[in-house]
Design a protein around this motif. Structure first.
Motif, PDB file in Angstrom:
ATOM      1  N   PHE A 256       0.828  -1.214   0.000  1.00 60.82           N
ATOM      2  CA  PHE A 256       0.000   0.000   0.000  1.00 60.82           C
ATOM      3  C   PHE A 256       0.862   1.264   0.000  1.00 60.82           C
ATOM      4  CE2 PHE A 256      -3.336   2.932   1.448  1.00 60.82           C
ATOM      5  CZ  PHE A 256      -4.347   2.550   0.571  1.00 60.82           C
ATOM      6  N   VAL A 259       0.883   2.437  -3.442  1.00 60.71           N
ATOM      7  CA  VAL A 259      -0.374   3.119  -3.767  1.00 60.71           C
ATOM      8  C   VAL A 259      -0.301   4.579  -3.317  1.00 60.71           C
ATOM      9  CG1 VAL A 259      -2.857   3.228  -3.298  1.00 60.71           C
ATOM     10  CG2 VAL A 259      -1.745   1.006  -3.663  1.00 60.71           C
ATOM     11  N   GLY A 268      -4.661   7.607  -1.236  1.00 57.60           N
ATOM     12  CA  GLY A 268      -4.631   6.330  -0.523  1.00 57.60           C
ATOM     13  C   GLY A 268      -5.741   6.236   0.502  1.00 57.60           C
ATOM     14  N   ILE A 271      -9.019   5.494  -1.191  1.00 56.93           N
ATOM     15  CA  ILE A 271      -9.141   4.075  -1.558  1.00 56.93           C
ATOM     16  C   ILE A 271      -9.540   3.245  -0.342  1.00 56.93           C
ATOM     17  CG2 ILE A 271      -7.809   2.044  -2.266  1.00 56.93           C
ATOM     18  CD1 ILE A 271      -6.276   3.896  -4.165  1.00 56.93           C
ATOM     19  N   LEU A 328      -6.941   1.817  -9.927  1.00 59.09           N
ATOM     20  CA  LEU A 328      -5.988   0.959  -9.229  1.00 59.09           C
ATOM     21  C   LEU A 328      -6.669  -0.332  -8.810  1.00 59.09           C
ATOM     22  CD1 LEU A 328      -5.247   4.128  -8.259  1.00 59.09           C
ATOM     23  CD2 LEU A 328      -3.378   2.875  -7.208  1.00 59.09           C
ATOM     24  N   LEU A 330      -6.246  -3.406  -6.022  1.00 60.38           N
ATOM     25  CA  LEU A 330      -5.577  -3.742  -4.770  1.00 60.38           C
ATOM     26  C   LEU A 330      -5.294  -5.241  -4.691  1.00 60.38           C
ATOM     27  CD1 LEU A 330      -7.664  -1.652  -2.195  1.00 60.38           C
ATOM     28  CD2 LEU A 330      -5.513  -1.022  -3.286  1.00 60.38           C
TER      29      LEU A 330
END
Length: 639
Positions: A256, A259, A268, A271, A328, A330
């Protein structure tokens, strides 16, 4: 008798604010919420009865005598019962931490029960109150109601003190403040009985309890609005108390940090908010928690099919997330924990252990944690406790391994190696306890303690006279990244008056690669203070030659596995020979680690290696044994 009810009316305003707040807030903890709702309902009934009886008692002849007695009896029973909230609240808060005897709480309700019984018979005895000639009068034992309340004020403080180890300092302080705040209006009404304040005391008491202990700030994550670690621990305590088994899905997001670098910290956070919203839509608000950082927990009933929930969670994680015109995807590691296999007191340890285990396994991993890991968890707990004890004692055990000078055929220097003896497990490897220390932040204290132990050793035995030119001390990746590490190291060494050139700082290849720019600054500052550096474990990582060009190393230590491979395989030996030549051509000194016999030593000497280190010379030993060794060897040539 005419009563002033202004404060009781004001207390209804408190009640209105309280109920609006409760309704608007999320339902994180069913047990506490029901308790506070009970407090509130009985408190409102008490205030309404106080206002109504103040009117009926002022004009008793306007109403049937039975109604006058009934209303006053109900009001005074409320006055007897409500102070028990004080001890119930203390009991409830303690029970959230560990099981507390119910008998203790039940026993403390006896005075309220006795007062209630007296009030129920008052219509016949007139002992507490009565009506005569159209007037309301207090009976001979009317003060028993106040006496019962005062008992519970003091009982609450005494119970808080008795359970102080369970409640903790902050909760104890809050309990005392809340109790004293509630007592003040009651004390005033005892002196001025026509000024009605008990309702205000009740509402103040409930209001303070709720807003100091049930605030969203305590139980809600400020970034995602998910329930936080505190809420999760309360949830688990409630589950254990009700013997409700659950499956816990611990979600540890992969990379992360990358990210955040791509979309920024705010991106971030967006998200994570979207991820939480998606999980809450599937599992409900009360079952999704942010444990901390990039780790989340979803709780589901144990009887559900865990493989299906794992698939649902994986699908939610892998959904496309759109932030700042970027899409994005994950990834995450997932652990499954069954609470029926878990020790309530080690729940946090188990989760931390599970996260470490699944992340070590690799991206996208899925691990089921069961009773088989109990020994591993006990080991991890024991290691952390041993680290804590060493830090509290202000010392850390250090062993020393000699380094042999091939040109002068004598011991030239030594490496200081931290050691940890864990009760029940013996000595554990540095790799294991250093990993724990880096995770819990104690690595910095350990580092300074090791430096101080080395400095004491140098000063006590004047190692220079035995031919020891310097002592090598390891710096971990985390230590290298710490701000002002140069100041911490310099101050620790200067405290013992040790020359800086007596200390050589070993930095691993992985540390050099983690954040080269920051490391360059740190090493430059330390180099200005005459510290020297070794690149440790060369060949164990990517062996980037840029580290050696850009960073001020004077020594390169070849990893033992590279040395062992070179002695078994002709190609590996050729690589090692060329590596040694290359380093010597740029005026770097070479240490070969892992030397185990004379043949290995002679081969490495023929290659031109400057220094040798390994069990052939000595394993790492405590300082007293090292002194005996160096006294014997310092003036001998080792063959």
């Amino acid at each position: 008798m005419i009563f002033n009810i202004d404060f009781e009316i004001a207390s209804l305003v408190f009640a209105l604010v309280f109920i609006v707040t409760m309704i608007s807030k999320r339902d994180y903890d069913e047990y506490s919420r029901k308790a506070f709702m009970t407090y509130f309902v009985l408190g409102v009934i008490d205030v309404i009865l106080d206002i109504v009886t103040s009117y009926t008692d002022s004009f008793p002849d306007r109403y049937p005598i039975v109604l006058d007695y009934t209303l006053n009896t109900m009001f005074l029973i409320m006055q007897a019962v409500i102070p028990t909230f004080l001890i119930h609240y203390v009991y409830m808060k303690a029970s959230m931490v560990e099981d507390v005897s119910k008998e203790l709480f039940i026993g403390l309700t006896a005075p309220a029960a006795m007062t209630t019984l007296i009030l129920l018979t008052n219509g016949f005895t007139h002992a507490v109150f009565y009506f005569e000639d159209g007037e309301y009068y207090h009976g001979p034992i009317y003060m028993i109601v106040y006496g019962s309340a005062i008992f519970y004020f003091f009982a609450s403080i005494a119970l808080t003190f008795f359970l102080r180890d369970i409640l903790g300092k902050r909760q104890c302080q809050l309990n005392v403040i809340i109790t004293l705040t509630a007592f003040v209006p009651v004390g005033i009404q005892m002196l001025l009985q026509t000024v009605l304040l008990t309702g205000l005391a009740v509402m103040l008491f409930i209001f303070l309890m709720y807003f100091t202990n049930e605030s969203q700030m305590v139980y809600e994550d400020t970034v995602t609005d998910a329930l936080n670690r505190n809420a999760f621990l309360k949830h688990i305590n409630d589950s254990f108390r009700k013997k409700r088994d659950e499956n816990l899905f611990v979600i540890a997001l992969d990379n992360f940090k990358i990210v955040n670098e791509v979309v920024g910290i705010d991106g971030g956070n967006e998200i994570m908010i979207m991820l939480v919203d998606n999980l809450q839509e599937e599992y409900g608000v009360r079952n999704v928690f942010r444990w901390g950082g990039d780790v989340f927990i979803v709780t589901v009933p144990a009887e559900r099919e865990s493989s299906r929930d794992a698939e649902i969670i994986r699908r939610i994680i892998q959904m496309p997330y759109f932030v700042k015109s970027s899409m994005l995807e994950l990834g995450a590691c997932i652990c499954l924990l069954d609470t029926s296999d878990m020790d309530k007191d080690k729940i946090a340890w188990t989760i931390e252990f599970a996260v470490g285990k699944v992340k070590n396994k690799g991206k996208g991993s899925y691990v089921v944690i069961d009773k088989s890991i109990e020994q591993d968890i006990r080991r991890s707990v024991a290691i952390e406790q041993a680290i804590h004890n060493s830090i509290m004692n202000g010392s850390f055990e250090v062993h020393y391994q000699p380094i042999y000078d091939t040109a002068h055929k004598k011991i030239h220097s030594m490496e200081a190696l931290a050691r940890l003896n864990v009760p029940g497990f013996g000595y554990v490897s540095p790799e294991e306890f250093i990993r724990v220390a880096e995770k819990n932040g104690t690595i910095f204290q350990i580092g300074i303690l090791v430096i101080e132990e080395v400095c004491k050793f140098i000063k006590e035995y004047d190692l220079k006279k035995y031919g020891i030119e310097f002592v090598e001390i390891n710096l971990s990746v985390v230590q290298c990244m710490k701000e002002h590490i140069n100041t911490d190291i310099t101050e620790a060494i200067d405290k013992y008056g040790i020359p800086h050139d007596m200390i050589n700082l070993e930095i691993t290849e992985s540390a050099a690669g983690d954040s080269e720019e920051k490391l360059i600054r740190t090493m430059a500052q330390l180099a200005l203070s005459d510290f020297t550096f070794s690149l440790d474990d060369y060949g164990s990582g990517y062996s980037n030659i840029n580290y050696i060009v850009d960073l001020p190393f004077s020594i390169v230590k070849i990893d033992k596995y590279v040395v062992w491979a070179a002695l078994k395989d002709a190609s590996s030996r050729k690589i090692l020979e060329n590596t040694v030549k290359m380093f010597k051509d740029v005026h770097l000194q070479i240490v070969a680690e892992g030397v185990e016999d004379l043949d290995m030593a002679n081969i490495l000497i023929d290659m031109g290696v400057d220094y040798l280190q390994g069990y052939y010379y000595s394993k790492p030993v405590p300082k007293d044994k090292f002194v005996d060794f160096i006294r014997e060897k310092s003036y001998e040539k080792i063959s």
